[in-house]
Write an enzyme that holds these catalytic residues in place. Sequence first.
Site, PDB file in Angstrom:
ATOM      1  N   MET A  50       0.796  -1.282   0.081  1.00  0.00           N
ATOM      2  CA  MET A  50       0.031  -0.053   0.102  1.00  0.00           C
ATOM      3  C   MET A  50       0.800   1.266   0.149  1.00  0.00           C
ATOM      4  O   MET A  50       0.312   2.364   0.470  1.00  0.00           O
ATOM      5  CB  MET A  50      -0.897  -0.038   1.236  1.00  0.00           C
ATOM      6  CG  MET A  50      -1.880  -1.295   1.199  1.00  0.00           C
ATOM      7  SD  MET A  50      -3.472  -0.950   1.977  1.00  0.00           S
ATOM      8  CE  MET A  50      -2.912  -0.602   3.567  1.00  0.00           C
ATOM      9  N   HIS A  72       9.189  -3.443   3.098  1.00  0.00           N
ATOM     10  CA  HIS A  72       8.880  -3.892   1.870  1.00  0.00           C
ATOM     11  C   HIS A  72      10.291  -4.047   0.780  1.00  0.00           C
ATOM     12  O   HIS A  72      10.186  -4.952   0.113  1.00  0.00           O
ATOM     13  CB  HIS A  72       8.222  -2.515   1.210  1.00  0.00           C
ATOM     14  CG  HIS A  72       7.061  -2.022   2.014  1.00  0.00           C
ATOM     15  ND1 HIS A  72       6.956  -0.981   2.646  1.00  0.00           N
ATOM     16  CD2 HIS A  72       5.724  -2.270   2.254  1.00  0.00           C
ATOM     17  CE1 HIS A  72       5.636  -0.759   3.402  1.00  0.00           C
ATOM     18  NE2 HIS A  72       5.137  -1.772   2.816  1.00  0.00           N
ATOM     19  N   ASP A  84       2.676  -9.506   8.850  1.00  0.00           N
ATOM     20  CA  ASP A  84       1.128  -9.471   9.253  1.00  0.00           C
ATOM     21  C   ASP A  84       0.880 -10.948   9.312  1.00  0.00           C
ATOM     22  O   ASP A  84       0.498 -11.450   8.029  1.00  0.00           O
ATOM     23  CB  ASP A  84       0.538  -8.741   7.899  1.00  0.00           C
ATOM     24  CG  ASP A  84       0.897  -7.197   7.985  1.00  0.00           C
ATOM     25  OD1 ASP A  84       0.093  -6.630   8.738  1.00  0.00           O
ATOM     26  OD2 ASP A  84       1.795  -6.700   7.364  1.00  0.00           O
ATOM     27  N   SER A 109       4.195   1.402   7.914  1.00  0.00           N
ATOM     28  CA  SER A 109       4.185   2.587   7.238  1.00  0.00           C
ATOM     29  C   SER A 109       3.464   3.446   8.242  1.00  0.00           C
ATOM     30  O   SER A 109       3.691   4.667   8.262  1.00  0.00           O
ATOM     31  CB  SER A 109       3.149   2.239   5.983  1.00  0.00           C
ATOM     32  OG  SER A 109       3.714   1.546   5.041  1.00  0.00           O
TER      33      SER A 109
HETATM   34  P1  AMP Z   1       1.616  -3.045   3.571  1.00  0.00           P
HETATM   35  O1  AMP Z   1       2.296  -1.908   2.524  1.00  0.00           O
HETATM   36  O2  AMP Z   1       1.515  -2.452   4.928  1.00  0.00           O
HETATM   37  O3  AMP Z   1       0.166  -3.475   3.110  1.00  0.00           O
HETATM   38  O4  AMP Z   1       2.558  -4.047   3.402  1.00  0.00           O
HETATM   39  C1  AMP Z   1       2.632  -4.627   2.212  1.00  0.00           C
HETATM   40  C2  AMP Z   1       3.639  -5.898   2.306  1.00  0.00           C
HETATM   41  O5  AMP Z   1       4.876  -5.707   3.233  1.00  0.00           O
HETATM   42  C3  AMP Z   1       3.131  -7.006   3.479  1.00  0.00           C
HETATM   43  O6  AMP Z   1       3.032  -8.353   3.001  1.00  0.00           O
HETATM   44  C4  AMP Z   1       3.386  -6.620   4.574  1.00  0.00           C
HETATM   45  O7  AMP Z   1       3.188  -7.954   5.601  1.00  0.00           O
HETATM   46  C5  AMP Z   1       4.861  -6.571   4.422  1.00  0.00           C
HETATM   47  N1  AMP Z   1       5.633  -5.667   5.370  1.00  0.00           N
HETATM   48  C6  AMP Z   1       5.106  -4.689   6.063  1.00  0.00           C
HETATM   49  N2  AMP Z   1       5.992  -4.197   7.143  1.00  0.00           N
HETATM   50  C7  AMP Z   1       6.790  -5.457   7.132  1.00  0.00           C
HETATM   51  C8  AMP Z   1       8.019  -5.496   7.844  1.00  0.00           C
HETATM   52  N3  AMP Z   1       8.568  -4.825   8.884  1.00  0.00           N
HETATM   53  N4  AMP Z   1       9.074  -6.395   7.466  1.00  0.00           N
HETATM   54  C9  AMP Z   1       8.617  -7.309   6.540  1.00  0.00           C
HETATM   55  N5  AMP Z   1       7.561  -7.166   5.578  1.00  0.00           N
HETATM   56  C10 AMP Z   1       6.659  -6.206   6.184  1.00  0.00           C
END
Ligand code: AMP
Length: 278
Positions: free
Chosen positions: A30, A37, A150, A186
Amino acid sequence: MQVISSASEMTEFSQGVRSNGQSIGFVPTMGALHAGHASLVENSTTQNNITVASVFVNPTQFNEPSDLHNYPRTFDADHKLLSELNADIMFYPSVEEIYSDEAPKKYELDGLDALMEGPNRPGHFQGVVQVVSRLFDIVLPHKAYFGQKDFQQLTILRYMSNKLGYDIEIIGCPTIREPNGLAMSSRNIHLTEEAKNESLTINRTLVHLREDLLRLGFEPAKNTAIKTLRSNRSIELEYLELVDPKNLQLATAESEKIQACIAAWVGGVRLIDNMRVK
Ligand code: AMP
């Protein structure tokens, strides 16, 4: 790196890649990208010929309109980071491009959404499954990369991918943390320095819980962790659950493997974290 905003253009590109016998790795996000990421993108670029990263703030997975409104949007920085990471495509669709012809379905999730994020964020996982399934249909990846940060989402997406018959390998990548242990997110942008310091208690509690399980046993370890979190006035604990990492059923003292998952509010920001504690 090319930016594609049209779903049909994205699919055409992927069909071309596939017909050349090349593999596609996909990283859905997102945006407001950080090192967590980046680690997913790095995994994808080392394991695939072509890497597609999507940046789409999915309205259907937000249960609070204010959360959707306040969600950070940082296109330029995201574009720069993805280029530096050698992603091939930044897929950046509009809401209309994703949902134009789709009537929302009700996905059966085998009770995986019955606890933790499920009851606390009504409709959230229906929205997540809806968008990831739509993105899979558009991007046509061979492998898709998600963070263990997550944990419940990763478990649900593995289930959904299998149930809906996608021939896509779901790869779970380790949680990337700040040097002090705070899981990158984020939403951390919204934390003040003071709230950041207070939020370290979440990770520390997970680390102590792992030690206490060996030292004190199941119930005392869980109670100590809950007490530690509740005694911090800056933290409002939403849940701490110990679950079986395979099926997300509540763990017991006899469970072979245990994942500890926490959601808590710190300084007006909702944070989640988890750790394998047995
Ligand atoms: P989001 O943008 O928050 O929807 O996250 C996109 C992807 O990045 C999802 O698969 C999350 O689980 C992963 N993600 C977010 N934060 C982390 C982190 N600190 N370490 C590893 N993966 C992450």
